[in-house]
Write a protein that holds these residues in place. Structure first.
Motif, PDB file in Angstrom:
ATOM      1  N   GLU A  62      10.723  28.650   5.256  1.00 26.39           N
ATOM      2  CA  GLU A  62      10.887  28.509   3.811  1.00 26.39           C
ATOM      3  C   GLU A  62      10.008  29.526   3.071  1.00 26.39           C
ATOM      4  N   LYS A  63       8.773  29.673   3.510  1.00 26.22           N
ATOM      5  CA  LYS A  63       7.869  30.645   2.889  1.00 26.22           C
ATOM      6  C   LYS A  63       8.386  32.064   3.071  1.00 26.22           C
ATOM      7  N   ALA A  64       8.962  32.359   4.226  1.00 28.96           N
ATOM      8  CA  ALA A  64       9.515  33.690   4.477  1.00 28.96           C
ATOM      9  C   ALA A  64      10.685  33.964   3.542  1.00 28.96           C
ATOM     10  N   PHE A  65      11.562  32.973   3.345  1.00 27.25           N
ATOM     11  CA  PHE A  65      12.683  33.143   2.422  1.00 27.25           C
ATOM     12  C   PHE A  65      12.196  33.338   0.992  1.00 27.25           C
ATOM     13  N   GLU A  66      11.186  32.570   0.604  1.00 24.42           N
ATOM     14  CA  GLU A  66      10.626  32.710  -0.738  1.00 24.42           C
ATOM     15  C   GLU A  66       9.997  34.090  -0.929  1.00 24.42           C
ATOM     16  N   ALA A  67       9.294  34.568   0.076  1.00 22.88           N
ATOM     17  CA  ALA A  67       8.674  35.894  -0.007  1.00 22.88           C
ATOM     18  C   ALA A  67       9.733  36.981  -0.094  1.00 22.88           C
ATOM     19  N   LYS A  68      10.813  36.848   0.679  1.00 21.62           N
ATOM     20  CA  LYS A  68      11.895  37.828   0.630  1.00 21.62           C
ATOM     21  C   LYS A  68      12.566  37.807  -0.738  1.00 21.62           C
ATOM     22  N   PHE A  69      12.804  36.627  -1.274  1.00 25.18           N
ATOM     23  CA  PHE A  69      13.412  36.511  -2.600  1.00 25.18           C
ATOM     24  C   PHE A  69      12.523  37.179  -3.645  1.00 25.18           C
ATOM     25  N   ALA A  70      11.243  36.908  -3.600  1.00 23.39           N
ATOM     26  CA  ALA A  70      10.308  37.507  -4.560  1.00 23.39           C
ATOM     27  C   ALA A  70      10.296  39.029  -4.419  1.00 23.39           C
ATOM     28  N   HIS A  71      10.296  39.511  -3.191  1.00 21.45           N
ATOM     29  CA  HIS A  71      10.318  40.949  -2.953  1.00 21.45           C
ATOM     30  C   HIS A  71      11.605  41.567  -3.499  1.00 21.45           C
ATOM     31  N   ASP A  72      12.736  40.939  -3.210  1.00 19.45           N
ATOM     32  CA  ASP A  72      14.026  41.461  -3.684  1.00 19.45           C
ATOM     33  C   ASP A  72      14.099  41.480  -5.204  1.00 19.45           C
ATOM     34  N   GLU A  73      13.595  40.434  -5.846  1.00 12.92           N
ATOM     35  CA  GLU A  73      13.594  40.392  -7.310  1.00 12.92           C
ATOM     36  C   GLU A  73      12.677  41.464  -7.894  1.00 12.92           C
ATOM     37  N   ASN A  74      11.542  41.685  -7.264  1.00 14.03           N
ATOM     38  CA  ASN A  74      10.627  42.731  -7.700  1.00 14.03           C
ATOM     39  C   ASN A  74      11.295  44.101  -7.583  1.00 14.03           C
ATOM     40  N   MET A  75      11.968  44.335  -6.459  1.00 19.96           N
ATOM     41  CA  MET A  75      12.677  45.607  -6.264  1.00 19.96           C
ATOM     42  C   MET A  75      13.781  45.770  -7.301  1.00 19.96           C
ATOM     43  N   ARG A  76      14.525  44.709  -7.547  1.00 22.12           N
ATOM     44  CA  ARG A  76      15.613  44.764  -8.535  1.00 22.12           C
ATOM     45  C   ARG A  76      15.057  45.118  -9.909  1.00 22.12           C
ATOM     46  N   PHE A  77      13.966  44.474 -10.296  1.00 18.87           N
ATOM     47  CA  PHE A  77      13.337  44.750 -11.589  1.00 18.87           C
ATOM     48  C   PHE A  77      12.895  46.208 -11.667  1.00 18.87           C
ATOM     49  N   ARG A  78      12.233  46.686 -10.614  1.00 20.51           N
ATOM     50  CA  ARG A  78      11.746  48.064 -10.618  1.00 20.51           C
ATOM     51  C   ARG A  78      12.887  49.073 -10.677  1.00 20.51           C
ATOM     52  N   ILE A  79      13.962  48.800  -9.947  1.00 20.28           N
ATOM     53  CA  ILE A  79      15.112  49.704  -9.948  1.00 20.28           C
ATOM     54  C   ILE A  79      15.763  49.736 -11.331  1.00 20.28           C
ATOM     55  N   LEU A  80      15.947  48.568 -11.941  1.00 19.65           N
ATOM     56  CA  LEU A  80      16.564  48.534 -13.271  1.00 19.65           C
ATOM     57  C   LEU A  80      15.663  49.180 -14.324  1.00 19.65           C
ATOM     58  N   ALA A  81      14.358  49.018 -14.186  1.00 27.41           N
ATOM     59  CA  ALA A  81      13.434  49.670 -15.117  1.00 27.41           C
ATOM     60  C   ALA A  81      13.501  51.187 -14.960  1.00 27.41           C
TER      61      ALA A  81
ATOM     62  N   ARG B 277       7.036  20.998  14.043  1.00 29.98           N
ATOM     63  CA  ARG B 277       8.386  21.251  13.539  1.00 29.98           C
ATOM     64  C   ARG B 277       8.355  21.549  12.050  1.00 29.98           C
ATOM     65  N   MET B 278       7.599  20.795  11.303  1.00 29.69           N
ATOM     66  CA  MET B 278       7.501  21.008   9.868  1.00 29.69           C
ATOM     67  C   MET B 278       6.855  22.360   9.568  1.00 29.69           C
ATOM     68  N   THR B 279       5.885  22.746  10.362  1.00 33.33           N
ATOM     69  CA  THR B 279       5.238  24.036  10.164  1.00 33.33           C
ATOM     70  C   THR B 279       6.252  25.151  10.372  1.00 33.33           C
ATOM     71  N   SER B 280       7.078  25.031  11.376  1.00 35.47           N
ATOM     72  CA  SER B 280       8.108  26.029  11.640  1.00 35.47           C
ATOM     73  C   SER B 280       9.077  26.088  10.458  1.00 35.47           C
ATOM     74  N   PHE B 281       9.496  24.948   9.967  1.00 36.40           N
ATOM     75  CA  PHE B 281      10.393  24.890   8.809  1.00 36.40           C
ATOM     76  C   PHE B 281       9.701  25.457   7.576  1.00 36.40           C
TER      77      PHE B 281
END
Length: 127
Positions: A30-49, A22-26
């Protein structure tokens, strides 16, 4: 008091294995959300640049600059955008440079919106 095995494992060990699953699933979510957040922030930075470079090249053209000089000016616009969060710093720089040519704040804000859309298209096309 002995623990009776259930399905080849003592009961307590089996519960711990289930909790780990159960903890592994959770943790995976959590890791998937963190990876998506990091990806979105990277895209935002690149777009603004990219937007900063595009608006800098637009302003350079208005000022009659071309080639390497235009690229250097675009870099200076991009760097000015990093001073304060938001668009106020880039607007102030462009307004200071373009006001003598009759370019107003509304013109700059409209061009920022246009260049943002252009940057989003260009960056999403990179993937």
């Amino acid at each position: 008091m002995a623990v009776e095995p259930v399905g080849g494992l003592p009961y307590l060990k089996r519960v711990k294995v289930q909790e780990r699953k159960r903890m592994t699933s959770f943790d995976d979510r959590e890791k998937a959300f963190e990876a998506k957040f990091a990806h979105d922030e990277n895209m935002r930075f690149r777009i603004l640049a990219r937007r900063g470079k595009l608006i800098g090249l637009w302003a350079a053209e208005k000022l009659g600059k071309d080639g390497e000089i235009a690229e250097e000016y675009a870099k200076s616009v991009l760097l000015s955008d990093l001073e304060v969060p938001g668009d106020s710093d880039i607007i102030a720089k462009l307004l200071g440079d373009l006001a003598p040519l009759g370019v107003g704040e509304a013109d700059i804000k409209a061009m920022l919106a246009e260049k943002l859309a252009q940057a989003e298209t260009q960056i999403s096309g990179d993937f």
